[in-house]
Design a protein around this motif. Structure first.
Motif, PDB file in Angstrom:
ATOM      1  N   ASP A 100       0.815  -1.215   0.000  1.00  0.00           N
ATOM      2  CA  ASP A 100       0.000   0.000   0.000  1.00  0.00           C
ATOM      3  C   ASP A 100       0.847   1.261   0.000  1.00  0.00           C
ATOM      4  OD1 ASP A 100      -2.245  -1.531  -0.055  1.00  0.00           O
ATOM      5  OD2 ASP A 100      -2.683  -1.367   2.083  1.00  0.00           O
ATOM      6  N   LEU A 101       2.023   1.204   0.651  1.00  0.00           N
ATOM      7  CA  LEU A 101       2.898   2.385   0.643  1.00  0.00           C
ATOM      8  C   LEU A 101       3.414   2.676  -0.763  1.00  0.00           C
ATOM      9  CD1 LEU A 101       5.059   2.095   3.895  1.00  0.00           C
ATOM     10  CD2 LEU A 101       3.174   3.669   3.409  1.00  0.00           C
ATOM     11  N   ALA A 102       3.491   1.671  -1.605  1.00  0.00           N
ATOM     12  CA  ALA A 102       3.922   1.911  -2.978  1.00  0.00           C
ATOM     13  C   ALA A 102       2.981   2.879  -3.687  1.00  0.00           C
ATOM     14  CB  ALA A 102       4.002   0.586  -3.737  1.00  0.00           C
ATOM     15  N   ASP A 103       1.666   2.717  -3.468  1.00  0.00           N
ATOM     16  CA  ASP A 103       0.712   3.640  -4.083  1.00  0.00           C
ATOM     17  C   ASP A 103       0.829   5.035  -3.490  1.00  0.00           C
ATOM     18  OD1 ASP A 103      -0.240   1.568  -5.626  1.00  0.00           O
ATOM     19  OD2 ASP A 103      -1.785   1.006  -4.176  1.00  0.00           O
ATOM     20  N   VAL A 104       1.177   5.117  -2.194  1.00  0.00           N
ATOM     21  CA  VAL A 104       1.308   6.430  -1.549  1.00  0.00           C
ATOM     22  C   VAL A 104       2.506   7.190  -2.120  1.00  0.00           C
ATOM     23  CG1 VAL A 104       1.702   7.606   0.645  1.00  0.00           C
ATOM     24  CG2 VAL A 104       0.177   5.628   0.547  1.00  0.00           C
ATOM     25  N   PHE A 105       3.632   6.536  -2.266  1.00  0.00           N
ATOM     26  CA  PHE A 105       4.836   7.215  -2.740  1.00  0.00           C
ATOM     27  C   PHE A 105       4.852   7.368  -4.258  1.00  0.00           C
ATOM     28  CE2 PHE A 105       6.380   6.004   1.460  1.00  0.00           C
ATOM     29  CZ  PHE A 105       7.075   7.144   1.834  1.00  0.00           C
ATOM     30  N   TYR A 106       4.051   6.572  -4.985  1.00  0.00           N
ATOM     31  CA  TYR A 106       4.037   6.671  -6.439  1.00  0.00           C
ATOM     32  C   TYR A 106       2.979   7.630  -6.943  1.00  0.00           C
ATOM     33  CZ  TYR A 106       6.880   2.443  -6.354  1.00  0.00           C
ATOM     34  OH  TYR A 106       7.862   1.535  -6.116  1.00  0.00           O
ATOM     35  N   ASP A 107       2.275   8.326  -6.044  1.00  0.00           N
ATOM     36  CA  ASP A 107       1.240   9.263  -6.476  1.00  0.00           C
ATOM     37  C   ASP A 107       1.901  10.418  -7.216  1.00  0.00           C
ATOM     38  OD1 ASP A 107      -0.940  10.819  -6.871  1.00  0.00           O
ATOM     39  OD2 ASP A 107      -1.667  10.778  -4.812  1.00  0.00           O
ATOM     40  N   HIS A 108       1.661  10.480  -8.537  1.00  0.00           N
ATOM     41  CA  HIS A 108       2.346  11.485  -9.347  1.00  0.00           C
ATOM     42  C   HIS A 108       1.828  12.891  -9.099  1.00  0.00           C
ATOM     43  CE1 HIS A 108      -1.184  11.931 -11.980  1.00  0.00           C
ATOM     44  NE2 HIS A 108      -1.348  10.637 -11.796  1.00  0.00           N
ATOM     45  N   ALA A 109       0.652  13.021  -8.478  1.00  0.00           N
ATOM     46  CA  ALA A 109       0.070  14.343  -8.284  1.00  0.00           C
ATOM     47  C   ALA A 109       0.461  14.965  -6.950  1.00  0.00           C
ATOM     48  CB  ALA A 109      -1.457  14.266  -8.384  1.00  0.00           C
ATOM     49  N   GLU A 110       1.221  14.269  -6.149  1.00  0.00           N
ATOM     50  CA  GLU A 110       1.566  14.796  -4.826  1.00  0.00           C
ATOM     51  C   GLU A 110       3.077  14.809  -4.649  1.00  0.00           C
ATOM     52  OE1 GLU A 110      -0.420  12.722  -1.743  1.00  0.00           O
ATOM     53  OE2 GLU A 110      -2.458  13.198  -2.441  1.00  0.00           O
ATOM     54  N   ASP A 111       3.487  15.473  -3.584  1.00  0.00           N
ATOM     55  CA  ASP A 111       4.908  15.588  -3.251  1.00  0.00           C
ATOM     56  C   ASP A 111       5.431  14.226  -2.797  1.00  0.00           C
ATOM     57  OD1 ASP A 111       7.390  16.361  -2.509  1.00  0.00           O
ATOM     58  OD2 ASP A 111       6.786  17.876  -1.061  1.00  0.00           O
ATOM     59  N   PRO A 112       6.570  13.764  -3.318  1.00  0.00           N
ATOM     60  CA  PRO A 112       7.095  12.459  -2.882  1.00  0.00           C
ATOM     61  C   PRO A 112       7.594  12.444  -1.445  1.00  0.00           C
ATOM     62  CG  PRO A 112       8.653  13.546  -4.338  1.00  0.00           C
ATOM     63  CD  PRO A 112       7.412  14.377  -4.362  1.00  0.00           C
ATOM     64  N   ILE A 113       7.800  13.621  -0.848  1.00  0.00           N
ATOM     65  CA  ILE A 113       8.211  13.699   0.564  1.00  0.00           C
ATOM     66  C   ILE A 113       6.951  13.819   1.407  1.00  0.00           C
ATOM     67  CG2 ILE A 113       9.564  14.980   2.253  1.00  0.00           C
ATOM     68  CD1 ILE A 113      11.347  15.933  -0.022  1.00  0.00           C
ATOM     69  N   LYS A 114       6.708  12.846   2.260  1.00  0.00           N
ATOM     70  CA  LYS A 114       5.466  12.763   3.014  1.00  0.00           C
ATOM     71  C   LYS A 114       5.693  13.119   4.478  1.00  0.00           C
ATOM     72  CE  LYS A 114       3.627  10.990  -0.689  1.00  0.00           C
ATOM     73  NZ  LYS A 114       2.662  11.698  -1.525  1.00  0.00           N
ATOM     74  N   GLU A 115       4.597  13.493   5.127  1.00  0.00           N
ATOM     75  CA  GLU A 115       4.615  13.715   6.569  1.00  0.00           C
ATOM     76  C   GLU A 115       4.633  12.375   7.294  1.00  0.00           C
ATOM     77  OE1 GLU A 115       4.807  16.482   8.219  1.00  0.00           O
ATOM     78  OE2 GLU A 115       4.613  17.920   6.567  1.00  0.00           O
ATOM     79  N   LYS A 116       5.314  12.339   8.439  1.00  0.00           N
ATOM     80  CA  LYS A 116       5.385  11.103   9.219  1.00  0.00           C
ATOM     81  C   LYS A 116       4.004  10.652   9.649  1.00  0.00           C
ATOM     82  CE  LYS A 116       7.346   9.130  13.435  1.00  0.00           C
ATOM     83  NZ  LYS A 116       8.236   9.365  14.604  1.00  0.00           N
ATOM     84  N   SER A 117       3.159  11.601  10.051  1.00  0.00           N
ATOM     85  CA  SER A 117       1.807  11.242  10.492  1.00  0.00           C
ATOM     86  C   SER A 117       0.997  10.632   9.362  1.00  0.00           C
ATOM     87  CB  SER A 117       1.099  12.486  11.037  1.00  0.00           C
ATOM     88  OG  SER A 117       1.039  13.502  10.042  1.00  0.00           O
ATOM     89  N   ALA A 118       1.194  11.126   8.123  1.00  0.00           N
ATOM     90  CA  ALA A 118       0.454  10.568   6.987  1.00  0.00           C
ATOM     91  C   ALA A 118       0.871   9.128   6.711  1.00  0.00           C
ATOM     92  CB  ALA A 118       0.677  11.433   5.748  1.00  0.00           C
ATOM     93  N   ILE A 119       2.170   8.841   6.864  1.00  0.00           N
ATOM     94  CA  ILE A 119       2.641   7.469   6.630  1.00  0.00           C
ATOM     95  C   ILE A 119       2.088   6.528   7.698  1.00  0.00           C
ATOM     96  CG2 ILE A 119       4.677   6.007   6.461  1.00  0.00           C
ATOM     97  CD1 ILE A 119       4.251   7.871   4.108  1.00  0.00           C
ATOM     98  N   ILE A 120       2.073   6.964   8.929  1.00  0.00           N
ATOM     99  CA  ILE A 120       1.540   6.108  10.004  1.00  0.00           C
ATOM    100  C   ILE A 120       0.049   5.876   9.802  1.00  0.00           C
ATOM    101  CG2 ILE A 120       1.137   5.988  12.486  1.00  0.00           C
ATOM    102  CD1 ILE A 120       3.758   7.457  12.893  1.00  0.00           C
ATOM    103  N   GLU A 121      -0.678   6.909   9.383  1.00  0.00           N
ATOM    104  CA  GLU A 121      -2.105   6.723   9.114  1.00  0.00           C
ATOM    105  C   GLU A 121      -2.321   5.741   7.963  1.00  0.00           C
ATOM    106  OE1 GLU A 121      -3.751  10.515   8.364  1.00  0.00           O
ATOM    107  OE2 GLU A 121      -3.571  11.241  10.440  1.00  0.00           O
ATOM    108  N   SER A 122      -1.471   5.804   6.954  1.00  0.00           N
ATOM    109  CA  SER A 122      -1.594   4.859   5.847  1.00  0.00           C
ATOM    110  C   SER A 122      -1.336   3.426   6.320  1.00  0.00           C
ATOM    111  CB  SER A 122      -0.611   5.235   4.736  1.00  0.00           C
ATOM    112  OG  SER A 122      -0.640   4.290   3.695  1.00  0.00           O
TER     113      SER A 122
END
Length: 461
Positions: free
Chosen positions: A28-50
């Motif tokens: 599932d994290l692959a889809d989060v980091f491969y989102d072409h419409a968003e910044d590839p650098i994510k917030e820690k809280s967003a990753i934990i929520e994912s």
């Protein structure tokens, strides 16, 4: 080396007792980091929520401590998410960057490429090659029309051809290994389930059914081969494509020419041997389908392949003068009518035949042309009427009905429609502005051919 750019501990997360949880999270994290419409650098809280969202979708949660740790095992979803997050950070899957009190999470390019490859392997299954073949043809046509500007797209077509060829090899090897596993299996349920799960859903091409139809994805193979062979046979075109290669890839012209030749030969090799490879795939597919069909047919009656054994028994019994009595199997229903049933035999394709173009005789062509000219002559138009009146009246101010001449079918049709100019529609309005048809109450016979009211055609001033 292959693993020089990867952390040493990166595969520890996928080799422990909790690899199922980590695998689901990484998927599932692959889809989060491969989102072409968003910044590839994510917030820690967003990753934990994912990670928490992924764990909510799992049926069961169980954490196994591979190494004795000082703190207790997680109890809640949030604790599970924190434990997995720190595991991914410690093994190098995720990288933390801190700016003051803000913690960001990212993936290094090497790890991102590794994760993308693993996800593609896990999703490896059906592919639709109709669009792939069309894109190859479109790129080659673009190169043929604009070799100097778009020649570099030839490399994309060659790469797509290599991927397609590699996938055909994977299908062939996958069917062979699946056939070996299913033939060695003695459980009918596992044979049928393995056929549908592993072969139909996992190996078969998505548009496989269209391969034997007129709308198959490889119907453009001849055009592709002609274009690729044309690039090799025309030195001027190959030189322009090589110049585009050299400009785009920053290489010498000689290296570009070698690359162009290699790409063209790869395309030709792929599409010239596709029939033989598809026939081999079809042969293995038929064996698998026959084994699955036999198993499904005989699952509730007897064992697959019993028809051959029955034939052997009959052959052995035929050697005796009197039919022997098998006392030890009396009352056991091991052979029945359904046991000897055989599945439908494989249909052999019809023999190829040479298609010849039917030749139309010259007499038929002449008759068709005469009929076409006759129908055209019968059609009425404002232009024909205007031309007929101009030709008949010439410079005369008026003309009587008996003074008109009829020399052809067109003249007769125009003469017959002079009486109806007022009802011919908008197109005949311009004729009414030039000529006026004045009728009388007397009926006359025109050249013993048409009987109608007498009229005079008067040219308007």
């Amino acid at each position: 080396m292959l693993f020089t750019h990867l952390p040493d501990e990166i595969f520890q997360a996928l080799s422990g007792s909790n690899k199922v949880l980590v695998e689901a999270v990484l998927f599932d994290l692959a889809d989060v980091f491969y989102d072409h419409a968003e910044d590839p650098i994510k917030e820690k809280s967003a990753i934990i929520e994912s990670i928490e969202d992924t764990l909510h979708k799992l049926d069961t949660l169980a954490w196994h401590d591979d190494v004795k740790e000082t703190f207790d095992s997680p109890k809640t979803i949030h604790e599970y998410a924190l434990r997995i997050y720190h595991r991914l950070v410690n093994t190098g899957w995720l990288v933390e960057e801190q700016e003051l009190y803000r913690v960001s999470v990212l993936m290094t390019p090497q790890v991102s490429m590794l994760l993308r490859s693993l996800v593609e392997i896990s999703r490896h299954g059906k592919r639709n090659y109709g669009a792939t073949v069309l894109s190859i043809l479109s790129n080659l046509e673009s190169v043929a029309n604009h070799p100097q500007e778009r020649g570099v797209t030839l490399s994309q077509s060659a790469e797509a051809s290599r991927e397609f060829s590699a996938h055909l090899n994977q299908i062939l090897l996958g069917i062979r290994s699946l056939q070996r596993d299913l033939f060695a299996n003695r459980n009918p349920k596992e044979i049928v389930a393995g056929f549908f799960d592993l072969f139909v859903e996992g190996i078969l091409i998505a548009d496989y059914k269209t391969i034997k139809t007129s709308n198959n994805p490889f119907r453009f193979r001849r055009q592709i081969l002609e274009l690729a062979q044309g690039f090799l046979s025309e030195p001027s075109t190959a030189g322009k494509i090589a110049q585009c290669y050299a400009d785009q890839q920053l290489i010498s012209v000689d290296d570009a020419l070698a690359a162009v030749e290699k790409d063209c030969r790869d395309i030709i090799q792929t599409f010239s041997t596709i029939e033989q490879r598809l026939e081999r795939i079809d042969e293995y597919r038929y064996r698998l389908e026959k084994r699955a069909a036999d198993t499904a047919r005989y699952m509730d009656s007897s064992r697959p392949g019993l028809a051959n054994k029955i034939a052997g028994i009959i052959s052995d019994v035929a050697k005796f003068d009197a039919v022997p009595r098998l006392k030890q199997v009396v009352g056991n229903k091991i052979v029945g009518v359904e046991s000897a049933a055989q599945p439908a035999k494989r249909r052999e394709p019809p023999a190829p035949r040479i298609i010849t173009q039917a030749e139309v005789s010259q007499d038929a062509i002449a008759i068709r042309d005469r009929q076409r000219r006759f129908h055209e002559a019968r059609q009425v138009s404002a232009a024909k009427l205007q031309g007929y009146l101009d030709r008949q009246l010439s410079e005369k101010p008026s003309m009587h009905i008996l003074d008109f001449t009829i020399e052809s079918v067109e003249d007769f049709v125009c003469f017959d429609h002079l009486r109806y100019i007022g009802s011919l529609g908008v197109n005949a309005k311009r004729i009414e502005k030039t000529f006026d048809v004045v009728f009388t109450d007397q009926y006359i016979n025109v050249r013993e051919f048409v009987e109608c009211r007498e009229f005079n055609v008067v040219r308007r001033s």
